[in-house]
Every structure is written in structure tokens, then in C-alpha cells.
Design a protein around this motif. Structure first.
Motif, PDB file in Angstrom:
ATOM      1  N   GLU A   1      -6.716  12.409  -7.146  1.00  0.00           N
ATOM      2  CA  GLU A   1      -7.699  12.152  -6.087  1.00  0.00           C
ATOM      3  C   GLU A   1      -9.094  12.318  -6.655  1.00  0.00           C
ATOM      4  OE1 GLU A   1     -10.781  13.661  -3.502  1.00  0.00           O
ATOM      5  OE2 GLU A   1      -9.518  15.027  -4.677  1.00  0.00           O
ATOM      6  N   TYR A   2     -10.011  11.436  -6.249  1.00  0.00           N
ATOM      7  CA  TYR A   2     -11.402  11.538  -6.695  1.00  0.00           C
ATOM      8  C   TYR A   2     -12.306  11.159  -5.530  1.00  0.00           C
ATOM      9  CZ  TYR A   2     -15.812  10.506  -9.072  1.00  0.00           C
ATOM     10  OH  TYR A   2     -17.135  10.477  -9.442  1.00  0.00           O
ATOM     11  N   ASN A   3     -13.144  12.110  -5.096  1.00  0.00           N
ATOM     12  CA  ASN A   3     -14.093  11.871  -4.001  1.00  0.00           C
ATOM     13  C   ASN A   3     -13.421  11.284  -2.755  1.00  0.00           C
ATOM     14  OD1 ASN A   3     -16.157  12.920  -5.485  1.00  0.00           O
ATOM     15  ND2 ASN A   3     -17.261  10.998  -5.774  1.00  0.00           N
ATOM     16  N   GLY A   4     -12.226  11.755  -2.457  1.00  0.00           N
ATOM     17  CA  GLY A   4     -11.511  11.279  -1.279  1.00  0.00           C
ATOM     18  C   GLY A   4     -10.714  10.019  -1.503  1.00  0.00           C
ATOM     19  N   TYR A   5     -10.777   9.469  -2.700  1.00  0.00           N
ATOM     20  CA  TYR A   5     -10.026   8.259  -3.021  1.00  0.00           C
ATOM     21  C   TYR A   5      -8.704   8.602  -3.701  1.00  0.00           C
ATOM     22  CZ  TYR A   5     -14.213   5.454  -2.085  1.00  0.00           C
ATOM     23  OH  TYR A   5     -15.284   4.855  -1.488  1.00  0.00           O
ATOM     24  N   HIS A   6      -7.708   7.804  -3.433  1.00  0.00           N
ATOM     25  CA  HIS A   6      -6.393   7.966  -4.045  1.00  0.00           C
ATOM     26  C   HIS A   6      -6.363   7.234  -5.385  1.00  0.00           C
ATOM     27  CE1 HIS A   6      -1.927   6.714  -4.206  1.00  0.00           C
ATOM     28  NE2 HIS A   6      -2.051   7.941  -4.683  1.00  0.00           N
ATOM     29  N   ILE A   7      -5.978   7.949  -6.432  1.00  0.00           N
ATOM     30  CA  ILE A   7      -5.760   7.349  -7.750  1.00  0.00           C
ATOM     31  C   ILE A   7      -4.245   7.294  -7.938  1.00  0.00           C
ATOM     32  CG2 ILE A   7      -6.215   7.516 -10.224  1.00  0.00           C
ATOM     33  CD1 ILE A   7      -8.780   7.341  -8.655  1.00  0.00           C
TER      34      ILE A   7
ATOM     35  N   VAL B   1     -16.782   8.615 -15.441  1.00  0.00           N
ATOM     36  CA  VAL B   1     -16.119   8.686 -16.748  1.00  0.00           C
ATOM     37  C   VAL B   1     -15.999  10.140 -17.185  1.00  0.00           C
ATOM     38  CG1 VAL B   1     -16.383   8.165 -19.213  1.00  0.00           C
ATOM     39  CG2 VAL B   1     -16.749   6.368 -17.519  1.00  0.00           C
ATOM     40  N   GLY B   2     -17.082  10.889 -17.025  1.00  0.00           N
ATOM     41  CA  GLY B   2     -17.049  12.291 -17.400  1.00  0.00           C
ATOM     42  C   GLY B   2     -16.054  13.088 -16.578  1.00  0.00           C
ATOM     43  N   GLU B   3     -16.010  12.811 -15.267  1.00  0.00           N
ATOM     44  CA  GLU B   3     -15.128  13.562 -14.373  1.00  0.00           C
ATOM     45  C   GLU B   3     -13.657  13.267 -14.659  1.00  0.00           C
ATOM     46  OE1 GLU B   3     -13.765  16.188 -11.819  1.00  0.00           O
ATOM     47  OE2 GLU B   3     -15.916  15.937 -12.150  1.00  0.00           O
ATOM     48  N   LEU B   4     -13.316  11.996 -14.845  1.00  0.00           N
ATOM     49  CA  LEU B   4     -11.909  11.637 -15.005  1.00  0.00           C
ATOM     50  C   LEU B   4     -11.448  11.679 -16.459  1.00  0.00           C
ATOM     51  CD1 LEU B   4     -11.490   8.717 -12.426  1.00  0.00           C
ATOM     52  CD2 LEU B   4     -11.315  11.184 -12.084  1.00  0.00           C
ATOM     53  N   LEU B   5     -12.138  10.974 -17.347  1.00  0.00           N
ATOM     54  CA  LEU B   5     -11.654  10.862 -18.722  1.00  0.00           C
ATOM     55  C   LEU B   5     -11.926  12.114 -19.553  1.00  0.00           C
ATOM     56  CD1 LEU B   5     -12.451   7.154 -19.656  1.00  0.00           C
ATOM     57  CD2 LEU B   5     -10.532   8.117 -18.388  1.00  0.00           C
ATOM     58  N   GLN B   6     -12.997  12.843 -19.237  1.00  0.00           N
ATOM     59  CA  GLN B   6     -13.298  14.047 -20.000  1.00  0.00           C
ATOM     60  C   GLN B   6     -12.739  15.309 -19.343  1.00  0.00           C
ATOM     61  OE1 GLN B   6     -17.633  12.507 -21.392  1.00  0.00           O
ATOM     62  NE2 GLN B   6     -17.249  14.633 -21.830  1.00  0.00           N
ATOM     63  N   LYS B   7     -13.200  15.634 -18.147  1.00  0.00           N
ATOM     64  CA  LYS B   7     -12.782  16.884 -17.511  1.00  0.00           C
ATOM     65  C   LYS B   7     -11.297  16.899 -17.173  1.00  0.00           C
ATOM     66  CE  LYS B   7     -17.334  17.893 -15.529  1.00  0.00           C
ATOM     67  NZ  LYS B   7     -18.095  18.110 -14.261  1.00  0.00           N
TER      68      LYS B   7
ATOM     69  N   SER C   1       0.825  -1.209   0.000  1.00  0.00           N
ATOM     70  CA  SER C   1       0.000   0.000   0.000  1.00  0.00           C
ATOM     71  C   SER C   1       0.859   1.259   0.000  1.00  0.00           C
ATOM     72  CB  SER C   1      -0.921   0.012   1.218  1.00  0.00           C
ATOM     73  OG  SER C   1      -1.651   1.219   1.269  1.00  0.00           O
ATOM     74  N   ASN C   2       0.489   2.206  -0.889  1.00  0.00           N
ATOM     75  CA  ASN C   2       1.162   3.496  -0.937  1.00  0.00           C
ATOM     76  C   ASN C   2       0.138   4.628  -0.880  1.00  0.00           C
ATOM     77  OD1 ASN C   2       3.924   2.565  -1.323  1.00  0.00           O
ATOM     78  ND2 ASN C   2       3.239   1.845  -3.325  1.00  0.00           N
ATOM     79  N   THR C   3      -0.966   4.412  -0.175  1.00  0.00           N
ATOM     80  CA  THR C   3      -2.028   5.415  -0.103  1.00  0.00           C
ATOM     81  C   THR C   3      -1.604   6.584   0.775  1.00  0.00           C
ATOM     82  OG1 THR C   3      -3.655   3.641  -0.309  1.00  0.00           O
ATOM     83  CG2 THR C   3      -4.457   5.785   0.421  1.00  0.00           C
ATOM     84  N   PRO C   4      -1.621   7.815   0.249  1.00  0.00           N
ATOM     85  CA  PRO C   4      -1.212   8.980   1.034  1.00  0.00           C
ATOM     86  C   PRO C   4      -2.134   9.202   2.239  1.00  0.00           C
ATOM     87  CG  PRO C   4      -1.311   9.504  -1.316  1.00  0.00           C
ATOM     88  CD  PRO C   4      -1.957   8.181  -1.145  1.00  0.00           C
ATOM     89  N   HIS C   5      -1.570   9.816   3.278  1.00  0.00           N
ATOM     90  CA  HIS C   5      -2.359  10.126   4.476  1.00  0.00           C
ATOM     91  C   HIS C   5      -3.516  11.065   4.118  1.00  0.00           C
ATOM     92  CE1 HIS C   5      -3.242  10.782   8.688  1.00  0.00           C
ATOM     93  NE2 HIS C   5      -3.219  12.096   8.487  1.00  0.00           N
ATOM     94  N   GLY C   6      -4.692  10.780   4.637  1.00  0.00           N
ATOM     95  CA  GLY C   6      -5.854  11.622   4.402  1.00  0.00           C
ATOM     96  C   GLY C   6      -6.722  11.180   3.247  1.00  0.00           C
ATOM     97  N   LEU C   7      -6.220  10.237   2.448  1.00  0.00           N
ATOM     98  CA  LEU C   7      -7.010   9.707   1.331  1.00  0.00           C
ATOM     99  C   LEU C   7      -7.349   8.238   1.573  1.00  0.00           C
ATOM    100  CD1 LEU C   7      -5.203  11.233  -1.803  1.00  0.00           C
ATOM    101  CD2 LEU C   7      -7.303  12.023  -0.681  1.00  0.00           C
ATOM    102  N   LYS C   8      -8.426   7.801   0.973  1.00  0.00           N
ATOM    103  CA  LYS C   8      -8.853   6.420   1.108  1.00  0.00           C
ATOM    104  C   LYS C   8      -8.364   5.601  -0.093  1.00  0.00           C
ATOM    105  CE  LYS C   8     -13.078   7.809   1.076  1.00  0.00           C
ATOM    106  NZ  LYS C   8     -14.562   7.816   1.030  1.00  0.00           N
ATOM    107  N   LYS C   9      -8.146   4.347   0.163  1.00  0.00           N
ATOM    108  CA  LYS C   9      -7.834   3.427  -0.919  1.00  0.00           C
ATOM    109  C   LYS C   9      -9.136   3.081  -1.641  1.00  0.00           C
ATOM    110  CE  LYS C   9      -5.465  -0.938  -1.876  1.00  0.00           C
ATOM    111  NZ  LYS C   9      -4.788  -2.115  -1.274  1.00  0.00           N
ATOM    112  N   LEU C  10      -9.080   2.962  -2.930  1.00  0.00           N
ATOM    113  CA  LEU C  10     -10.286   2.607  -3.692  1.00  0.00           C
ATOM    114  C   LEU C  10     -10.847   1.266  -3.225  1.00  0.00           C
ATOM    115  CD1 LEU C  10      -9.188   3.608  -7.299  1.00  0.00           C
ATOM    116  CD2 LEU C  10     -11.151   4.544  -6.078  1.00  0.00           C
TER     117      LEU C  10
END
Length: 505
Positions: A363-369, A75-81, A19-28
Motif C-alpha cells: 500500500e502507498y498513500n492509500g493506493y493498492h499495489i 522512487v525513494g519510498e518504494l524502491l529504496q526504503k 479488479s482485486n482492490t482490497p476494501h479500504g484502498l484505492k486503485k491506482l
């Protein structure tokens, strides 16, 4: 020494618990499975996991971390925006470096080379090219109807139309690329094309790419696979190189796509391998997806005679029986348009597409990408989402009757209002989307104007043909229905007169 499968299982567990999830973020969210649980139908397993985990989750595919997107909003949030972040590719030793010498357009990372090649591809397949080649497209689909008419007349047990659809899509590409066309499915050129390209696509199957997921596998030489890849690469380069040479030797210097590429070579923009693998992209994408879509739709329509009946009524009311449909008729044929959109949802030729890649943390909705993740657009899962499409396992064109805009226009707007995701999303949206939509309209409108498509399967206990089983598929980058049999029954006397010019109407 541990057996190979135990070694791979241990490696999979190591990557899962690392695991390499940064502090303050959740793992997917993570499914109760990994590489070895995906199975032979990954689209179904990814969709099953999405139903319990949500529209975004991560799964460990050996060393690779795959992020599965199964919702229009994400999909819209990540792949488009955030397209600038999510438009790369995670390349691999076998699939791109070895098979295409790192020259693949579709596998190219989002870098300067990709940004240099994309305008060239759009120039060849964009809206202007579609308009300029409208007569070519009309003619090829008229010839397709002739071929289906002849083939069905000569086959008492019905036909599997895949080869005829492939021939048409191949001719469109070869005419655009080098002013060449092929008359029949028995022509040696068509046979060579199918053999070389099908082998080419087969080699990138996940079972041939274990070293992507488990790098230690590179220490265990797979000489047989490596030799197959190099042999196919040699065939592809010889096959396409021969076509490029035909253009170079053409004394009339007729304009075509390859000639434009050769001009770019003279300007120092492209080299010989660039041209070969750009043409390879045209052949791979420009023939399979359209031919697969029409092969699926023919089976689907044979299973749904009531849909055909409604389409026939619309065509007879708007077009009549004295001429073939034309591009200018499209806006007046809402049910035909709806059939095409529903076909791209219900029986799309692509289930997962070519995965995107992200090279930096996000980061997306508190999740670490995590950086260097593979990002997969699960088109199949979105298309079969009951919250998005009521009764998704039903072929129901009526769901799109109120949609008047093209898929190309909708793909660049709010993702939640898209008709379907068959052409991908974001900056990696299908380059040939405008050409594909034109071909689909001409193909479907001509098919239904000319024919009633009948199921030619054996009769069941009720005395009716057994429905074509659309769950039997041939999986690859593109998806095909298994062999089936249909008959193309001429709808009225003017069909043969118009197709073959037997007399004036």
C-alpha cells in the motif's frame, strides 16, 4: 474465428476491468490507454500520462500490470526504503527462461541465488577493483584519444564515434575478465562481439515478448522467433565459452575475473552456465551504457560549443597543456563533473531500465499495489520533469555546479537530492556504478582536454552546420543517437606529443 488483433484487444479489456482492490484502498490512477496505446516510444507515452495522472499510476499491459514511477519521492519510498519488497523481477518464458536458460543475473528474482551472486559481482566491479585497475583505465582512454585523433584526421566528412567508444569499453571488460584486448574496430573479435550481443539485446524487445502480456499467445507457436532465440543463445554461449576456455588454458594463470569465477566453480558455488551468464552480464552492461553515454555526449557537446569553451578554460587553468587529466584532478574540475552529471540526465543511455517486480501486496498513500506487478522506474520522465529541473530540454551543466558528491554516494541517500537516476535505484542499483563513474570522468575529461568537437553536419541556410537531431534515437534496453558526424579537432600542439610520444615536452 476472431482476427488476432481483436482477440488481443478483448483480452486487454478483460484484464483492465478485472479488479482485486482490497476494501479500504484505492486503485491506482489509470491512463486512458493500455498495451496497444504505448507505441514505439513508451518512455514518452509513460511521461505524458504521468503529467496528468501523477508520479505513480498503473497501466494494463495485457495480463501484466505495470506500475510507472515518475517522481523522486515515490522512487525513494518504494524502491529504496522498501527495497526488500521491490527488488525482484517478473521473469518470462522468452526473455530469461529461453534466452538465458534462467541464468540471467539482471533478470534473476530477488532470491537466494541473487543474494549469492551479488557479492561476486560487487567484488569484480566495486571500489576496490576500480582503484586496482586505475592504470588500465588511464591507458585505454589514452588509446581511445589516439584512435579518435587518427579517425578524424582520415575522415574529411567527420566520424560517428560509436564504434571507437564501444571498442574502448569492450577492451576494459575483456582485460578485466580475461587479460585480452582488441586493437581496432576492424578486428574479427570486435565484429563478432557486436553482431552477437546486438542480436542478443534485440531479441528482448517488447515486440518479441507478446506471450508475457498475453499468455494465450503461447498456444500459437512462433517457431521462427523461438529458433532465433535458441540460435542466438547458442552463439552467445559459444562466444563466451571460448573466452572462458582461454582463461582455463592460460599456462601463466594470470589473475582475472573469469579465473575468480572458475575458483568459485571449483568450490561448488558456480556452474559453467553461471559463469557464462555472469560474463554475459559484464559484456552487456559494461560496454553498452558507457559507450552510449560518450556517443550521446559527443553529439551534445558539438551542439553546444559554449559548454566546450567553458570546459576548455577550466582544464587549461587546472591541468594546463603539459599533461593529461588524472583521477586525482576530479575534485578540482567541477565543470567537467557537472557536464557528466548533466549528460546522464539530458541524454541518458537508459530511459526505463530493467523493470523491478513486487511479489506481495503493498500500500502507498492509500493506493493498492497488487502482488506480481511490474514496477518501472521512468528515468526519462524524471529527468525531463520541469518541477525538478528548470528548462529540462536545455543542456545546462551549471545546474550541477554545486553538487560535489558522486552519483554513487547520492544514490544511497535521500532520493529527492539525487543528481540523476541513470544508474537505477534501490537494491537493483547498477552494480558497476563506481567503475562507470570512473570511466565517464576519464572519457569526458580526456575528450575535452584533447579536442574541440565540431559538428560536421551539412550547412543550413544560415551557413552554419545543421544541429545534430538528438530526437532521432535507436531504442532498445540502452538508447543510442542515430548516426551523426563530428570532427575531433586537436586543441594544441602537446596533444599529439602526449598521445603518441612524438617528443618530450
Amino acid at each position: 474465428m476472431l482476427p488476432l488483433y481483436l482477440l488481443l484487444a478483448c483480452l486487454a479489456l478483460y484484464y483492465i476491468f478485472k479488479s482485486n482492490t482490497p476494501h479500504g484502498l484505492k486503485k491506482l490512477p489509470t491512463p486512458p490507454g493500455h498495451f496497444f496505446h504505448v507505441g514505439r516510444e513508451p518512455h514518452k507515452k509513460f511521461t505524458e500520462w504521468a503529467r496528468s495522472l501523477g508520479d505513480i499510476y498503473g497501466v494494463h499491459m495485457g495480463q501484466q500490470y505495470w506500475i510507472i514511477l515518475t517522481g523522486d519521492k515515490v522512487v525513494g519510498e518504494l524502491l529504496q526504503k522498501r527495497g526488500g519488497k521491490y527488488s525482484s523481477r517478473i521473469t518470462s518464458y522468452y526473455t530469461y527462461d529461453l534466452l538465458t536458460r534462467g541464468k540471467s543475473y539482471f533478470g534473476c528474482p530477488y532470491n537466494e541465488r541473487y543474494r549469492m551472486l551479488t557479492p561476486i559481482m560487487h567484488g569484480a566491479l566495486g571500489q576496490r577493483s576500480v582503484k586496482e585497475n586505475s592504470k588500465l583505465l588511464d591507458n585505454e582512454f589514452r588509446i581511445l584519444m589516439q584512435n579518435l585523433c587518427n579517425a578524424s584526421t582520415n575522415a574529411k566528412d567527420g566520424v560517428y564515434p560509436k564504434n571507437w567508444f564501444q571498442l574502448t569499453s569492450l577492451n576494459i571488460i575483456t582485460i578485466l575478465c580475461l587479460n585480452k584486448r582488441t586493437e581496432t574496430v576492424d578486428d574479427p573479435f570486435f565484429t563478432e562481439f557486436k553482431t552477437v550481443m546486438e542480436e542478443h539485446m534485440d531479441l528482448v524487445k517488447i515486440t518479441n515478448r507478446l506471450s508475457e502480456f498475453f499468455p494465450i499467445m503461447k498456444l500459437i507457436p512462433n517457431t521462427s522467433l523461438r529458433n532465433k532465440i535458441i540460435a542466438n543463445r547458442t552463439k552467445v554461449e559459444a562466444f563466451l565459452g571460448k573466452l572462458i576456455k582461454e582463461v582455463e588454458n592460460d599456462k601463466e594463470k594470470k589473475p582475472c575475473i573469469i579465473r575468480n569465477f572458475l575458483h568459485k566453480k571449483d568450490e561448488g558455488i558456480l556452474d559453467e552456465l553461471d559463469i557464462i551468464y555472469l560474463v554475459d552480464a559484464f559484456f552487456a552492461a559494461g560496454t553498452d551504457t558507457i559507450a552510449s553515454s560518450l556517443t550521446w555526449l559527443s553529439a551534445t557537446l558539438a551542439n553546444n560549443p559554449e559548454v566546450q569553451s567553458k570546459a576548455h578554460q577550466e582544464l587549461d587553468r587546472v591541468i594546463g597543456q603539459s599533461r593529461l587529466p588524472e583521477v586525482s584532478d576530479e575534485q578540482n574540475l567541477p565543470y567537467i563533473r557537472a557536464i557528466i552529471k548533466e549528460g546522464q540526465r539530458y541524454c541518458a543511455p537508459i530511459y526505463l531500465g530493467v523493470p523491478h517486480g513486487i511479489e506481495e501486496d503493498d500500500e502507498y498513500n492509500g493506493y493498492h499495489i497488487p502482488a506480481n506487478s511490474v514496477v518501472v522506474l521512468n528515468q526519462y520522465g524524471i529527468h525531463m520533469d520541469e518541477k525538478r529541473y528548470e528548462n529540462p530540454k536545455e543542456f545546462k551543466p551549471e545546474r550541477f555546479l554545486g553538487v560535489t558528491e558522486s552519483s554513487a554516494a547520492l544514490a544511497n541517500r535521500n532520493s529527492e537530492n539525487r543528481d540523476h537516476f541513470g544508474f537505477g535505484a534501490g537494491r537493483r542499483l547498477c552494480t558497476g556504478i563506481h567503475m562507470a563513474e570512473r570511466e565517464l570522468f576519464l572519457g569526458v575529461s580526456h575528450l575535452l582536454w584533447c579536442f574541440r568537437i565540431e559538428n560536421a553536419s551539412p550547412l543550413g541556410e544560415d551557413g552554419k552546420p545543421i544541429p545534430i537531431d538528438l530526437n532521432k534515437v535507436r531504442l532498445g534496453i540502452s538508447v543510442w543517437p542515430e548516426d551523426y558526424r563530428v570532427k575531433f579537432i586537436i586543441r594544441h600542439d602537446n596533444v599529439e606529443k602526449l598521445l603518441f610520444g612524438l617528443s618530450q615536452i
